[in-house]
Every structure is written in C-alpha cells, then in structure tokens.
Motif scaffolding. Structure first.
Motif, PDB file in Angstrom:
ATOM      1  N   SER A  66     -16.034  -4.248 -15.314  1.00  0.00           N
ATOM      2  CA  SER A  66     -17.256  -3.619 -14.782  1.00  0.00           C
ATOM      3  C   SER A  66     -18.083  -3.024 -15.921  1.00  0.00           C
ATOM      4  O   SER A  66     -17.560  -2.250 -16.734  1.00  0.00           O
ATOM      5  CB  SER A  66     -16.870  -2.501 -13.805  1.00  0.00           C
ATOM      6  OG  SER A  66     -17.888  -1.514 -13.760  1.00  0.00           O
ATOM      7  N   ASN A  67     -19.365  -3.367 -15.974  1.00  0.00           N
ATOM      8  CA  ASN A  67     -20.197  -2.817 -17.051  1.00  0.00           C
ATOM      9  C   ASN A  67     -20.258  -1.295 -16.984  1.00  0.00           C
ATOM     10  O   ASN A  67     -20.344  -0.617 -18.006  1.00  0.00           O
ATOM     11  CB  ASN A  67     -21.606  -3.433 -17.058  1.00  0.00           C
ATOM     12  CG  ASN A  67     -22.332  -3.349 -15.744  1.00  0.00           C
ATOM     13  OD1 ASN A  67     -21.868  -3.883 -14.738  1.00  0.00           O
ATOM     14  ND2 ASN A  67     -23.480  -2.696 -15.725  1.00  0.00           N
ATOM     15  N   TYR A  68     -20.199  -0.730 -15.774  1.00  0.00           N
ATOM     16  CA  TYR A  68     -20.278   0.729 -15.653  1.00  0.00           C
ATOM     17  C   TYR A  68     -18.969   1.412 -16.055  1.00  0.00           C
ATOM     18  O   TYR A  68     -18.982   2.512 -16.614  1.00  0.00           O
ATOM     19  CB  TYR A  68     -20.675   1.117 -14.230  1.00  0.00           C
ATOM     20  CG  TYR A  68     -22.116   0.776 -13.912  1.00  0.00           C
ATOM     21  CD1 TYR A  68     -23.157   1.368 -14.611  1.00  0.00           C
ATOM     22  CD2 TYR A  68     -22.438  -0.141 -12.919  1.00  0.00           C
ATOM     23  CE1 TYR A  68     -24.475   1.066 -14.331  1.00  0.00           C
ATOM     24  CE2 TYR A  68     -23.766  -0.453 -12.625  1.00  0.00           C
ATOM     25  CZ  TYR A  68     -24.778   0.155 -13.332  1.00  0.00           C
ATOM     26  OH  TYR A  68     -26.091  -0.150 -13.060  1.00  0.00           O
ATOM     27  N   PRO A  89     -13.168  -2.297  -6.851  1.00  0.00           N
ATOM     28  CA  PRO A  89     -13.979  -1.589  -5.853  1.00  0.00           C
ATOM     29  C   PRO A  89     -13.331  -1.685  -4.466  1.00  0.00           C
ATOM     30  O   PRO A  89     -12.607  -2.632  -4.178  1.00  0.00           O
ATOM     31  CB  PRO A  89     -15.312  -2.357  -5.872  1.00  0.00           C
ATOM     32  CG  PRO A  89     -15.330  -3.087  -7.178  1.00  0.00           C
ATOM     33  CD  PRO A  89     -13.901  -3.352  -7.555  1.00  0.00           C
ATOM     34  N   HIS A  90     -13.606  -0.690  -3.648  1.00  0.00           N
ATOM     35  CA  HIS A  90     -13.197  -0.681  -2.235  1.00  0.00           C
ATOM     36  C   HIS A  90     -11.682  -0.651  -2.038  1.00  0.00           C
ATOM     37  O   HIS A  90     -11.189  -1.045  -0.982  1.00  0.00           O
ATOM     38  CB  HIS A  90     -13.805  -1.884  -1.476  1.00  0.00           C
ATOM     39  CG  HIS A  90     -15.288  -2.034  -1.719  1.00  0.00           C
ATOM     40  ND1 HIS A  90     -16.202  -1.104  -1.278  1.00  0.00           N
ATOM     41  CD2 HIS A  90     -15.994  -2.965  -2.404  1.00  0.00           C
ATOM     42  CE1 HIS A  90     -17.420  -1.470  -1.664  1.00  0.00           C
ATOM     43  NE2 HIS A  90     -17.315  -2.591  -2.362  1.00  0.00           N
ATOM     44  N   GLY A 121     -17.371   3.124  -2.231  1.00  0.00           N
ATOM     45  CA  GLY A 121     -16.278   2.334  -2.808  1.00  0.00           C
ATOM     46  C   GLY A 121     -16.574   1.671  -4.134  1.00  0.00           C
ATOM     47  O   GLY A 121     -15.937   0.679  -4.504  1.00  0.00           O
ATOM     48  N   LYS A 122     -17.550   2.202  -4.900  1.00  0.00           N
ATOM     49  CA  LYS A 122     -17.922   1.554  -6.172  1.00  0.00           C
ATOM     50  C   LYS A 122     -17.155   2.162  -7.338  1.00  0.00           C
ATOM     51  O   LYS A 122     -16.759   3.330  -7.311  1.00  0.00           O
ATOM     52  CB  LYS A 122     -19.421   1.724  -6.409  1.00  0.00           C
ATOM     53  CG  LYS A 122     -20.229   1.162  -5.244  1.00  0.00           C
ATOM     54  CD  LYS A 122     -21.472   0.491  -5.687  1.00  0.00           C
ATOM     55  CE  LYS A 122     -22.171  -0.090  -4.462  1.00  0.00           C
ATOM     56  NZ  LYS A 122     -23.077  -1.140  -4.791  1.00  0.00           N
ATOM     57  N   ILE A 123     -16.996   1.336  -8.375  1.00  0.00           N
ATOM     58  CA  ILE A 123     -16.344   1.795  -9.601  1.00  0.00           C
ATOM     59  C   ILE A 123     -17.414   1.986 -10.679  1.00  0.00           C
ATOM     60  O   ILE A 123     -18.430   1.290 -10.658  1.00  0.00           O
ATOM     61  CB  ILE A 123     -15.247   0.813 -10.070  1.00  0.00           C
ATOM     62  CG1 ILE A 123     -15.806  -0.616 -10.238  1.00  0.00           C
ATOM     63  CG2 ILE A 123     -14.095   0.826  -9.088  1.00  0.00           C
ATOM     64  CD1 ILE A 123     -14.835  -1.603 -10.864  1.00  0.00           C
ATOM     65  N   PRO A 124     -17.182   2.954 -11.603  1.00  0.00           N
ATOM     66  CA  PRO A 124     -15.993   3.775 -11.813  1.00  0.00           C
ATOM     67  C   PRO A 124     -15.982   5.037 -10.939  1.00  0.00           C
ATOM     68  O   PRO A 124     -17.032   5.502 -10.494  1.00  0.00           O
ATOM     69  CB  PRO A 124     -16.133   4.174 -13.286  1.00  0.00           C
ATOM     70  CG  PRO A 124     -17.620   4.309 -13.472  1.00  0.00           C
ATOM     71  CD  PRO A 124     -18.212   3.217 -12.621  1.00  0.00           C
ATOM     72  N   GLU A 128     -19.890   7.642  -9.941  1.00  0.00           N
ATOM     73  CA  GLU A 128     -21.165   7.307 -10.588  1.00  0.00           C
ATOM     74  C   GLU A 128     -21.042   7.501 -12.102  1.00  0.00           C
ATOM     75  O   GLU A 128     -20.807   8.607 -12.609  1.00  0.00           O
ATOM     76  CB  GLU A 128     -22.348   8.117 -10.021  1.00  0.00           C
ATOM     77  CG  GLU A 128     -22.684   7.771  -8.583  1.00  0.00           C
ATOM     78  CD  GLU A 128     -23.309   6.367  -8.433  1.00  0.00           C
ATOM     79  OE1 GLU A 128     -24.268   6.073  -9.161  1.00  0.00           O
ATOM     80  OE2 GLU A 128     -22.827   5.587  -7.613  1.00  0.00           O
ATOM     81  N   SER A 129     -21.267   6.402 -12.819  1.00  0.00           N
ATOM     82  CA  SER A 129     -21.036   6.399 -14.265  1.00  0.00           C
ATOM     83  C   SER A 129     -21.844   7.458 -15.004  1.00  0.00           C
ATOM     84  O   SER A 129     -21.348   8.079 -15.943  1.00  0.00           O
ATOM     85  CB  SER A 129     -21.340   5.010 -14.839  1.00  0.00           C
ATOM     86  OG  SER A 129     -22.676   4.647 -14.575  1.00  0.00           O
ATOM     87  N   ARG A 177     -26.304  -8.145 -11.118  1.00  0.00           N
ATOM     88  CA  ARG A 177     -26.030  -8.377  -9.664  1.00  0.00           C
ATOM     89  C   ARG A 177     -26.580  -9.720  -9.190  1.00  0.00           C
ATOM     90  O   ARG A 177     -26.057 -10.288  -8.242  1.00  0.00           O
ATOM     91  CB  ARG A 177     -26.606  -7.258  -8.794  1.00  0.00           C
ATOM     92  CG  ARG A 177     -26.243  -5.838  -9.200  1.00  0.00           C
ATOM     93  CD  ARG A 177     -24.782  -5.507  -9.203  1.00  0.00           C
ATOM     94  NE  ARG A 177     -24.481  -4.705 -10.389  1.00  0.00           N
ATOM     95  CZ  ARG A 177     -23.257  -4.428 -10.826  1.00  0.00           C
ATOM     96  NH1 ARG A 177     -22.202  -4.876 -10.185  1.00  0.00           N
ATOM     97  NH2 ARG A 177     -23.077  -3.726 -11.929  1.00  0.00           N
TER      98      ARG A 177
HETATM   99  N1  LIG Z   1     -24.544   3.446  -9.759  1.00  0.00           N
HETATM  100  C1  LIG Z   1     -23.141   3.120  -9.920  1.00  0.00           C
HETATM  101  C2  LIG Z   1     -22.977   1.627  -9.826  1.00  0.00           C
HETATM  102  C3  LIG Z   1     -21.516   1.241  -9.781  1.00  0.00           C
HETATM  103  C4  LIG Z   1     -21.349  -0.241  -9.441  1.00  0.00           C
HETATM  104  O1  LIG Z   1     -22.268  -0.904  -8.927  1.00  0.00           O
HETATM  105  N2  LIG Z   1     -20.154  -0.725  -9.711  1.00  0.00           N
HETATM  106  C5  LIG Z   1     -19.846  -2.097  -9.364  1.00  0.00           C
HETATM  107  C6  LIG Z   1     -18.975  -2.731 -10.434  1.00  0.00           C
HETATM  108  S1  LIG Z   1     -19.885  -2.899 -11.946  1.00  0.00           S
HETATM  109  C7  LIG Z   1     -19.098  -2.108  -8.052  1.00  0.00           C
HETATM  110  O2  LIG Z   1     -18.302  -1.246  -7.774  1.00  0.00           O
HETATM  111  N3  LIG Z   1     -19.396  -3.125  -7.223  1.00  0.00           N
HETATM  112  C8  LIG Z   1     -18.745  -3.326  -5.954  1.00  0.00           C
HETATM  113  C9  LIG Z   1     -19.711  -3.339  -4.821  1.00  0.00           C
HETATM  114  O3  LIG Z   1     -20.917  -3.138  -5.024  1.00  0.00           O
HETATM  115  O4  LIG Z   1     -19.268  -3.531  -3.705  1.00  0.00           O
HETATM  116  C10 LIG Z   1     -22.632   3.698 -11.245  1.00  0.00           C
HETATM  117  O5  LIG Z   1     -23.440   3.917 -12.154  1.00  0.00           O
HETATM  118  O6  LIG Z   1     -21.425   3.957 -11.365  1.00  0.00           O
END
Ligand SMILES: N[C@@H](CCC(=O)N[C@@H](CS)C(=O)NCC(=O)O)C(=O)O
Length: 218
Positions: A12-14, A36-37, A48-51, A62-63, A107
C-alpha cells in the motif's frame, strides 16, 4: 514507551509513506501486514482502509494523521517544517497528491494493471487508455512542482515527498507510466535521488499488489 504497531500490507502506498516516516525518525515498530477490511483494520478505520496504527492506548487511522503523530511524539528529525507557510505547503501537497494524483494514478490506472476485471486477468486496456491523457498533464505539473529545489516543499525531504514517493515508485513498474516518467526527466531525477535515501530503500515492499492468494487462479 510502548512499541508502536503499524497495521497494513506493505505494498500500500499509504502504508509505505508511514514506514518511510518511521524510518526517517528512527522509530522501532512492529509491522502487522494486515489487508484492508480485516478485523484488526476494521477495529480502527471506520471504512476498513490501511494503514492503521496502535501505540499504547492510542489508535489512529489515515496516513496523514499517523505521520503527524509519529512526527510529534517521537524524537528525531522533524518531518514537517516549523515555518507556518512551509508547514501549510506540506499539507497542500499531501492534499493534492491524495485527492488528484492517487485517485487517477493508483485507484484507476494501477488498479487496472494489478486488479483487472478481465476474464483472463490481462490489464484493462480501456481504463488504462482513459487515464493516460490526464496523467500526462499531472506528470508535467508535478515535474514543475519539484523543478526549483528537487523537493515538493523547501529544500528538505518532508512528509509531502514521503507521501508522493511510493506512488512514483509504482509508476516505474508499468509501461505507460514508465514512458510518462521518461518524458518528465525532472520528475525522474527527483524520484531517483530520493529513491536512494536509506529510509526509502529499507522500506521498499518485498511483494507487489495483486489479488489475495485465495482469489488467484491456480
Ligand atoms: N486516506 C487514506 C487512504 C487509505 C487507502 O485508500 N488505503 C488503501 C490501500 S493503499 C485501502 O485500504 N484500500 C482498500 C479499500 O479502499 O477498500 C489514508 O491516507 O490512509
């Protein structure tokens, strides 16, 4: 002080941006490569987003928030400038990258390469071609942004650069975006110079994104 746990798969880039920040500060941490999730992620991020991160009683998602916490709580070099105008410029570039660059380059474009919705798993050509004209404009804009100092803000490697570098890394892994990088030599040299930093080198993901193993064809 308790050990910090960073939760999220390395590609994950974040997640990578947070790992660069931790390396720059010299903070020891445990890395839990949850996707994620999953339960441990859902427990902290409402979507459910990472990190996500846990440090003693502190839980964060939120990164940008995680990086701010790392920068403010731990010793080590400051990752954002003290000067208010420059600090605001860091926020500006993090916001631009997260709201304009990431949605299109990661994305849409990378997703069409790494997670294609095609019967044979080949890249989604239509989605890729649709992304390229605007990506070309954005590559040129980002090249202009780093032209003066070789950094997004001032003349130091800040959270703005840490947030952008992982995305640029992935651009070098696919043919159309590699070609765009060749046509923006200033951006390419920005990328190559910061790629050589110890904090970036030692956090390069050891595996690439793709469907979960259970979803892959045998
Ligand atoms: N705004 C969030 C974005 C986090 C994000 O989009 N993470 C992605 C991985 S790079 C993720 O969890 N994607 C899974 C999904 O969107 O369901 C941050 O800065 O942490």
């Amino acid at each position: 002080m308790p050990e910090l746990e960073l939760i999220g798969a390395a590609p994950s880039n974040y997640v990578w941006a947070c790992r660069i920040a931790l390396a720059e500060k010299g903070v020891p941490y445990r890395h839990n490569e949850a996707r994620p999730h999953t339960a441990e992620v859902d427990a902290i991020h409402p979507f459910g987003k990472i990190p996500v991160m846990r440090h003693g009683e502190v839980e964060l998602c939120e990164s940008r928030a995680i990086c701010a916490y790392i920068d403010n709580v731990f010793d080590g070099p400051k990752l954002a400038p003290a000067d208010p105008a420059k600090a605001a410029q860091v926020e500006q570039w993090v916001s631009i990258v997260n709201t304009h660059i990431d949605p299109l380059w990661v994305r849409q474009y990378l997703r069409a390469h790494f997670f294609p919705n095609t019967p044979d798993g080949s890249p989604e050509r239509e989605t890729i071609e649709a992304a390229l004209p605007k990506m070309e404009q954005q590559f040129a804009a980002m090249e202009r942004a780093v032209a003066k100092t070789g950094h997004l803000v001032g003349d130091t490697f800040t959270l703005a650069d840490m947030n952008f570098m992982p995305i640029l890394f992935y651009m070098g892994t696919k043919p159309e975006s590699s070609a765009l990088m060749q046509r923006t030599p200033g951006l390419k040299s920005y990328f190559e110079r910061h790629m050589a930093r110890k904090s970036v080198q030692e956090t390069v993901p050891t595996w690439m994104p793709g469907p979960a193993r259970s979803e892959r064809a045998a």
